[in-house]
Design an enzyme around this catalytic site. Sequence first.
Site, PDB file in Angstrom:
ATOM      1  CE1 TYR A 103      -8.322  10.794 -33.976  1.00 46.66           C
ATOM      2  CE2 TYR A 103     -10.633  10.574 -34.467  1.00 46.66           C
ATOM      3  CZ  TYR A 103      -9.220  10.630 -34.870  1.00 46.66           C
ATOM      4  OH  TYR A 103      -8.828  10.345 -36.221  1.00 46.66           O
ATOM      5  CE  LYS A 111      -9.476  10.617 -39.658  1.00 51.66           C
ATOM      6  NZ  LYS A 111      -8.634  10.730 -40.800  1.00 51.66           N
TER       7      LYS A 111
END
Length: 255
Positions: free
Chosen positions: A155, A162
């Site tokens: 990720y 995020k």
Amino acid sequence: MGLLSGKKALVLGIANERSLAFAIARRLADEGAALAVTYQGAALEARVRKLAEALPAGTVVPCDVTNDAEISTLFERVEQELGGLDMLVHAVAYAGREALSGAYSDVSREGFLQAMDISVFSFTALARHAAPLMKDGGAMLTLSYYGAEKVVRNYNVMGVAKAALEASVRYLAADLGSRGIRVNAISAGPVKTLSAKGVRDFNTVLSQVEERAPLRRNITSEEVGAAGLFLLSDLSGGMTGEIIHVDAGYNIIGL
Ligand code: 1JT
């Protein structure tokens, strides 16, 4: 009479019928909200226009969130055509394919800044434009993922983005609370959307969730739509600055 009759929403991030933005827009429209939706790039225009017709969404506007002029034009059109705003949905993220595999530490300056610009700054920029149109207060929503909180293999820079997006939710909530504007996020479990397409081993991610999440299954886009409706409606009137997980409980498990 729907929960959102007479309310107006702007939704960014619809790419196709599987998009989480579409699932949220669907629930807003079903509750009687008037919608404006955007599309990113000519390649998506025809598909988004067709989905807008189905919702229905009366206003369809191009918006590349890296372009300040396009953001300004978007809000001019929203003001003209909807005459104000009650809800903003931000379901936009991007990182280069090469940034979503291998080592996080290999991310280039360009890849890092692009992910932060499109996935993080855009929400703040949109919030700044949307707030003056929310004359009777309002609600804003963005989407996050567990990789913001814990290291999730591959990720990478999106996790860093995020994390910054979740912090933005809190700072925006503090800025806008006195004007009756709430700002929240959904941290969604993995769903096979267009974004997931470019992700290597995404099926492994899905099967890990099935194995380990308390509910022993993955979530659906409809479940994100329902949580979105909750966070954007008066049902969540006492909540702001919150990140709620719609992840079949995956995040609560330790060992
Ligand atoms: C982006 C992509 C943002 C995929 C995303 C995302 N937020 C969640 N996902 C799904 C995902 C991705 C990975 C993952 C788990 C879930 C792709 C395009 C850029 C924006 O790793 C385990 C990599």
